[in-house]
Design a protein around this motif. Structure first.
Motif, PDB file in Angstrom:
ATOM      1  N   UNK A  78       0.801  -1.233   0.000  1.00 17.38           N
ATOM      2  CA  UNK A  78       0.000   0.000   0.000  1.00 17.38           C
ATOM      3  C   UNK A  78       0.830   1.278   0.000  1.00 17.38           C
ATOM      4  N   UNK A  79       1.972   1.268  -0.642  1.00 19.97           N
ATOM      5  CA  UNK A  79       2.782   2.478  -0.752  1.00 19.97           C
ATOM      6  C   UNK A  79       2.025   3.469  -1.637  1.00 19.97           C
ATOM      7  N   UNK A  80       1.905   4.708  -1.171  1.00 15.37           N
ATOM      8  CA  UNK A  80       1.230   5.744  -1.953  1.00 15.37           C
ATOM      9  C   UNK A  80      -0.271   5.792  -1.753  1.00 15.37           C
ATOM     10  N   UNK A  83      -4.367  10.337  -0.305  1.00 11.82           N
ATOM     11  CA  UNK A  83      -4.858  11.329  -1.264  1.00 11.82           C
ATOM     12  C   UNK A  83      -4.202  11.147  -2.630  1.00 11.82           C
ATOM     13  N   UNK A  84      -4.699  11.903  -3.579  1.00 15.70           N
ATOM     14  CA  UNK A  84      -4.211  11.755  -4.957  1.00 15.70           C
ATOM     15  C   UNK A  84      -3.156  12.793  -5.326  1.00 15.70           C
ATOM     16  N   UNK A  85      -2.478  13.375  -4.361  1.00 13.25           N
ATOM     17  CA  UNK A  85      -1.532  14.455  -4.675  1.00 13.25           C
ATOM     18  C   UNK A  85      -0.411  13.989  -5.601  1.00 13.25           C
ATOM     19  N   UNK A  86      -0.332  14.623  -6.765  1.00 14.62           N
ATOM     20  CA  UNK A  86       0.709  14.293  -7.731  1.00 14.62           C
ATOM     21  C   UNK A  86       2.090  14.668  -7.207  1.00 14.62           C
ATOM     22  N   UNK A  87       2.129  15.601  -6.285  1.00 16.36           N
ATOM     23  CA  UNK A  87       3.397  16.006  -5.702  1.00 16.36           C
ATOM     24  C   UNK A  87       4.150  14.859  -5.060  1.00 16.36           C
ATOM     25  N   UNK A  88       3.430  13.816  -4.608  1.00 13.04           N
ATOM     26  CA  UNK A  88       4.111  12.655  -4.017  1.00 13.04           C
ATOM     27  C   UNK A  88       4.995  11.972  -5.063  1.00 13.04           C
ATOM     28  N   UNK A  89       4.514  11.875  -6.293  1.00 10.26           N
ATOM     29  CA  UNK A  89       5.335  11.296  -7.368  1.00 10.26           C
ATOM     30  C   UNK A  89       6.522  12.210  -7.670  1.00 10.26           C
ATOM     31  N   UNK A 105       0.501  -0.970  -4.612  1.00 14.09           N
ATOM     32  CA  UNK A 105       0.585   0.486  -4.645  1.00 14.09           C
ATOM     33  C   UNK A 105      -0.816   1.040  -4.854  1.00 14.09           C
ATOM     34  N   UNK A 106      -1.050   2.246  -4.359  1.00 15.56           N
ATOM     35  CA  UNK A 106      -2.319   2.910  -4.626  1.00 15.56           C
ATOM     36  C   UNK A 106      -2.403   3.204  -6.122  1.00 15.56           C
ATOM     37  N   UNK A 107      -3.571   2.988  -6.687  1.00 13.34           N
ATOM     38  CA  UNK A 107      -3.743   3.109  -8.138  1.00 13.34           C
ATOM     39  C   UNK A 107      -3.450   4.515  -8.659  1.00 13.34           C
TER      40      UNK A 107
END
Length: 189
Positions: A78-80, A83-89, A105-107
Motif C-alpha cells: 500500500x505504498x502511496x 490522497x491523490x496528490x501528484x506532488x508525491x510522485x 501500490x495505490x492506483x
C-alpha cells in the motif's frame, strides 16, 4: 520524460506498510513551488527520515551509507495510499529514485508515477520479503529492472516476472508523458 528500458542500480529496502502520500510529501512542503534548485527531494518521507529536531534518523534505510545512493526503493504494501496528490510522485523523482518495487501500490499514485517516468513494479509479497532479506544481507546490492522483458533480477541472480499494462509499458519505454491513440482534433468553438 526519459525512456526507461533497463536499470541496474543500488536498491534500498523500506519495510513499512501503508505509507500514504501525506507521508511521502508532507503537506507543509506543498506550498513550495517546484522548480530547479527548489524541488521536493528534501521533503520525500521527511518525517520518517528525520526526527523532530531535523536530525537524520540513523535507522531509516536511505540515511544509511550503504543505501544512500539507492535509485530503486523496495517498499511494503500500500505504498502511496491516501490522497491523490501528484506532488508525491514528484517527491519520489526529486529524491533521485528511478523505480519502485513492492507488493501493492495505490492506483492513483501508481498512475502519477508512470506519468512522470517512474516505473512502479508489483511483485508477490513473498518475493518482496526475499529481496529485502538479500538487500539486508548485502547492503549496497543492486537490482536490475528489465522493462521490455518485464523482469526484475534480484541480487542473487534470480529473475522475477512482473505484469504491466501495455499502455504504461509503451509510455515508459518510449518516454512519452502523454499517450494519444488518435490524432488531435482541433476545436471548432
Amino acid at each position: 520524460m526519459r525512456p526507461f528500458t533497463v536499470l541496474t542500480a543500488l536498491a534500498a529496502p523500506l519495510e513499512i506498510a501503508k505509507i500514504d502520500t501525506g507521508m511521502i510529501l508532507p503537506g507543509r512542503y506543498m506550498r513550495r513551488h517546484r522548480r530547479p534548485g527548489q524541488d521536493y527531494g528534501e521533503a520525500f518521507l521527511h518525517d520518517l527520515r528525520f526526527d523532530d529536531k531535523g536530525r537524520p534518523n540513523p535507522d531509516f534505510p536511505t540515511n544509511q551509507p550503504a543505501y544512500r545512493d539507492a535509485k530503486i526503493l523496495v517498499t511494503a504494501s500500500d505504498f502511496g495510499c491516501g490522497s491523490s496528490r501528484e506532488g508525491a510522485a514528484f517527491a519520489v523523482l526529486d529524491f533521485g529514485l528511478k523505480a519502485l518495487i513492492g507488493p501493492s501500490f495505490a492506483e492513483i499514485f501508481e498512475g502519477n508515477c508512470v506519468q512522470n517516468g517512474i516505473p512502479v513494479i508489483t511483485l508477490p509479497e513473498g518475493t518482496i520479503r526475499e529481496i529485502w532479506r538479500q538487500l539486508r544481507a548485502n547492503p549496497g546490492a543492486e537490482l536490475t529492472i528489465d522493462l521490455p522483458n518485464q523482469t526484475v533480477i534480484a541480487p542473487d541472480g534470480s529473475a522475477h516476472h512482473f505484469d504491466i499494462s501495455p499502455l504504461r509499458k509503451d509510455r515508459l519505454t518510449r518516454g512519452n508523458r502523454r499517450h494519444r491513440r488518435y490524432p488531435r482534433v482541433p476545436r471548432l468553438y
